[in-house]
Write an enzyme that holds these catalytic residues in place. Structure first.
Site, PDB file in Angstrom:
ATOM      1  N   ALA A 182       0.824  -1.206   0.000  1.00 34.47           N
ATOM      2  CA  ALA A 182       0.000   0.000   0.000  1.00 34.47           C
ATOM      3  C   ALA A 182       0.865   1.266   0.000  1.00 34.47           C
ATOM      4  CB  ALA A 182      -0.934  -0.001   1.197  1.00 34.47           C
ATOM      5  N   THR A 183       2.041   1.210   0.602  1.00 36.27           N
ATOM      6  CA  THR A 183       2.914   2.386   0.605  1.00 36.27           C
ATOM      7  C   THR A 183       3.285   2.764  -0.822  1.00 36.27           C
ATOM      8  OG1 THR A 183       3.804   1.989   2.797  1.00 36.27           O
ATOM      9  CG2 THR A 183       5.182   3.233   1.298  1.00 36.27           C
ATOM     10  N   GLN A 207      -6.580  -0.680   5.162  1.00 32.34           N
ATOM     11  CA  GLN A 207      -7.267  -1.220   6.337  1.00 32.34           C
ATOM     12  C   GLN A 207      -8.733  -1.506   6.050  1.00 32.34           C
ATOM     13  OE1 GLN A 207      -5.686  -1.913   9.039  1.00 32.34           O
ATOM     14  NE2 GLN A 207      -3.850  -0.667   9.018  1.00 32.34           N
ATOM     15  N   SER A 213      -3.355  -3.463   0.377  1.00 31.19           N
ATOM     16  CA  SER A 213      -2.177  -4.109   0.930  1.00 31.19           C
ATOM     17  C   SER A 213      -2.457  -5.587   1.136  1.00 31.19           C
ATOM     18  CB  SER A 213      -1.820  -3.448   2.256  1.00 31.19           C
ATOM     19  OG  SER A 213      -0.774  -4.159   2.851  1.00 31.19           O
ATOM     20  N   HIS A 266      -0.765  -7.835   3.248  1.00 32.20           N
ATOM     21  CA  HIS A 266      -0.589  -8.433   4.575  1.00 32.20           C
ATOM     22  C   HIS A 266      -1.578  -7.928   5.612  1.00 32.20           C
ATOM     23  CE1 HIS A 266       1.650  -5.176   6.777  1.00 32.20           C
ATOM     24  NE2 HIS A 266       1.678  -4.725   5.555  1.00 32.20           N
ATOM     25  N   THR A 307       9.513  -7.153 -12.612  1.00 36.25           N
ATOM     26  CA  THR A 307       8.837  -8.444 -12.746  1.00 36.25           C
ATOM     27  C   THR A 307       7.792  -8.620 -11.666  1.00 36.25           C
ATOM     28  OG1 THR A 307      10.816  -9.404 -13.692  1.00 36.25           O
ATOM     29  CG2 THR A 307       9.208 -10.941 -12.783  1.00 36.25           C
ATOM     30  N   CYS A 334       4.370   1.973  12.583  1.00 38.49           N
ATOM     31  CA  CYS A 334       5.433   2.796  12.007  1.00 38.49           C
ATOM     32  C   CYS A 334       6.024   3.744  13.039  1.00 38.49           C
ATOM     33  CB  CYS A 334       4.896   3.622  10.849  1.00 38.49           C
ATOM     34  SG  CYS A 334       3.822   2.709   9.773  1.00 38.49           S
TER      35      CYS A 334
END
Lengths: 473, 92
Positions: A143-144, A251, A271, A273, A311, A397
């Protein structure tokens, strides 16, 4: 099964008690003899890397109690930072980490076709979850990266006549930092404040939109307080002003209903994970009609519609696709359960503790994220006492710094309450027993810390702390 | 038409396999999810639907067998496992 484990443990510890230090080989043979009973196929040496200390000691759970302070793995209540990899997801990924290793961009042979077919199937699954078309999904590293591409990419592409971007103060760091970078490139950025319930004011957003605004970026579900922004209203407002709407849905995807067409979302970050998928993979939804054009950040072979060269990691993509498929399939089941567990947690804590404040509007929040401030208790001290529960006082973070969360400051929480917050993240694999255990431990810690606190004594005596003048000047 | 005995045997195999997870969370989830899924579809009569449900269960059983083996190769005891062994409550 637990019985077997116990016997292994008791055996080795009883040997240790009897003989003091046991020769390594003897210890290992005892362990493996017991282990092989249940695990004939796979007897891997256990976690030499996990526990610091001597190699022999690290071989058993029982012995490791001595060498390190950590006896058992804490229970996990931090679903906002990351989630377990669902065994179903891992199972889908495995073939692509062993036999089917092809490069999905190889067009000349079977290995490539096989991997490409799997990647395209995953793309379908991701698209289905958010009501998009497969062609509109771009795989990224997370997501970042998706947020970076959206915010910087869109702003830079339209920079010739549009130099203004709108975001909110409670965004994730990666959006805020991308905006800072844009400011350094002579863009103007408006950081919208949020109301005390964590939601933005639609009138303020409308007033902030200018003729030269290219992008509005508002996150769907906040990572710290879980509030859900009114996506559809924002989407409609942006569409009527011909401004692109980006939402960071890391989220939100798989947890709340998201439909990019109904909500008029132009760019959306996903995201892997956070939805029981693997780490290191994410996706970006970029609308094709009306088309959002993006300036790529990474140059290269032009994969993924030239938006994200490099890739495509087929095993991770397959994992993300499977995680999205399961998320869609289990949406009702998981949703109902997480709601139930969340209510159980909040009700139990409120029944046993006073002066507990829920941050963010509970009626407009994702129930799996419960952010509570325990007044007159310091959050970090509480975490120290809750070593066997994996919790966080805010986003992962910023958990290394002792600064209070900027999200809590933005919703107007007082300094002391911002310092005393804990975030409970409930996920698919959380159980009732874990919630009960966490509540008991938390209440115990809150009571212990409050008993030590002079402030708490004063509150009990009915003194209003705000009326006290702490210093002479 | 799928036989009742076969469905029941699948159900028990899934529960047995799921209970082998050392990982507390996966074990509990597998057992709970299996029970709930069979309960919801208990009175399914549509043969094509039944066939697809049975196929899904078979796929999940094969998945569980692999994942129990892999997961247990790297497992540690968790706090909740300890809690259960203390109170002598069976981990179901």
């Amino acid at each position: 099964m637990p019985k077997d484990k116990c016997s292994t443990k008791n055996m080795s510890s009883s040997i240790q008690m009897k003989y003091g230090i046991v020769p390594v080989r003897q210890l290992l043979s005892t362990i493996y003899a017991a282990k092989n009973v249940q695990n004939k196929v796979l007897s891997l040496p256990h976690h030499h890397y996990k526990i610091s200390g001597s190699r022999s000691a690290s071989s058993t759970a029982a012995a490791s109690e001595k060498s390190s302070g950590m006896q058992f793995r804490p229970l996990y209540l931090d679903a906002q930072s990351t989630t377990q990899l669902d065994p179903r997801v891992f199972d889908a990924m495995l073939p692509f980490m062993t036999e089917n290793f092809g490069n999905p961009h190889s067009r000349t042979h079977f290995y490539g076709w096989e991997a490409e077919a799997a990647v395209e199937e995953a793309r379908e699954n991701v698209a289905k979850l958010i009501g998009a078309e497969a062609k509109e999904i771009v795989f990224t590293s997370g997501a970042t990266e998706s947020n970076n591409i959206s915010v910087k990419g869109a702003a830079r592409f339209y920079s010739r006549d549009k130099k203004h971007v709108i975001t909110t103060q409670t965004e994730h760091k990666c959006v805020l930092d991308s905006c800072r970078q844009l400011e350094a490139e002579n863009f103007e950025v408006t950081y919208l404040p949020v109301k005390s319930n964590g939601i933005i004011d639609m009138n303020e957003l409308e007033q902030a939109i200018r003729p030269d605004t290219s992008l509005v970026s508002v996150m769907a579900v906040n990572n710290e307080i879980g509030v859900i922004q009114p996506l559809q209203e924002i989407g409609e407002l942006c569409r009527s002003h011909k401004v692109f709407f980006h939402t960071d849905a890391a989220q939100a995807v798989g947890k709340i209903d998201i439909d990019v067409n109904k909500m008029k979302i132009d760019l959306l970050s996903i995201s892997g994970h956070k939805i029981y998928g693997p780490k290191g993979i994410g996706a970006l939804y970029a609308r094709r009609r009306p088309r959002v054009r993006l300036e790529p950040i990474q140059s290269g072979g032009g994969q993924e519609r030239n938006i994200r060269s490099g890739t495509v990691p087929a095993p991770l993509v397959v994992g993300l696709g499977e995680a999205c498929r399961i998320a869609l399939q289990e949406k009702e089941y998981d949703g109902a359960r997480i709601k139930e567990l969340s209510d159980r947690l909040v009700n139990k804590i409120n029944a046993q503790c006073t002066h507990v404040i829920r941050n963010g509007d509970p009626d407009r929040a994702y129930p799996g994220c419960v952010n509570l401030s325990f007044a007159y208790v310091e959050g970090e001290s509480m975490l120290m006492g809750l070593k066997d529960i994996a919790l966080s006082s805010g986003s992962a973070c910023t958990s290394a710094s002792l600064e209070p969360s900027y999200v809590l400051r933005a919703i107007g929480a007082e300094e002391d309450l911002a310092h005393s917050s804990l975030r409970f993240g409930i996920g698919r694999f959380t159980t009732e027993a874990e919630i009960d255990y966490a509540v008991d431990k938390c209440v115990e810690q809150v009571n212990r810390l409050r008993e030590m606190s002079p402030l708490w004594d004063m509150v009990q005596e009915g003194i209003d702390l705000k009326s006290i003048q702490w210093t002479q000047h | 038409m799928v036989s009742r005995i076969y469905v029941l045997s699948l159900y028990h195999k899934l529960l047995r396999e799921g209970s082998k997870f050392h990982n507390y969370n996966f074990r509990e989830y597998t057992l709970r999810r299996t029970r709930d899924a069979f309960k919801v579809n208990k009175s399914e009569t549509d043969p094509t639907k039944m066939k697809s449900l049975v196929e899904e269960a078979e796929k999940n059983l094969a998945m569980l067998q692999r994942q129990v083996m892999l997961g247990n190769a790297f497992s540690h005891e968790s706090v909740m496992n300890r809690e259960f062994s203390k109170t002598k409550t069976p981990p179901t």
